[in-house]
Design a protein around this motif. Sequence first.
Motif: not given
Length: 130
Positions: A106-127
């Motif tokens: 329920d914390g901020e760090t978990y929410a940030r890691f699982t956010s849509v924004r983090s998902q987008i920022l952790n993408q790259s063409p090789e994935f």
Amino acid sequence: MSLDVSPKLLAEAEQGDIREEDFVDTVRTSLPYAYDLIASLATDLHDGQAGFTDNQTPPPSEQERGQLLRALASDAIRTSLERHFGITLAFQNCHRVAAFRPASRDGETYARFTSVRSQILNQSPEFRDC
């Protein structure tokens, strides 16, 4: 097939509930890369003070990547591993797995890691096809 289920465990499941320890042992022997990676993350988390630990190293082969994807795609496997290791898992791309303390869900760090924004920022063409 995701798991190599012994005839004994299959017979027990056909008769009723099985012990979660037996299920986790089946996961350990069937998906050793995934199990060992999650065990390592759990150890690092429990030994340290950080709010979470994560893996950013791609698996050495598609076989190991498949193990990781199968482990995290199955609710039964994932939640059994979480209970077994006393962690909460989060998953972003084809190999970035993180272990959090259960109270962090329920914390901020978990929410940030699982956010849509983090998902987008952790993408790259090789994935794209992983």
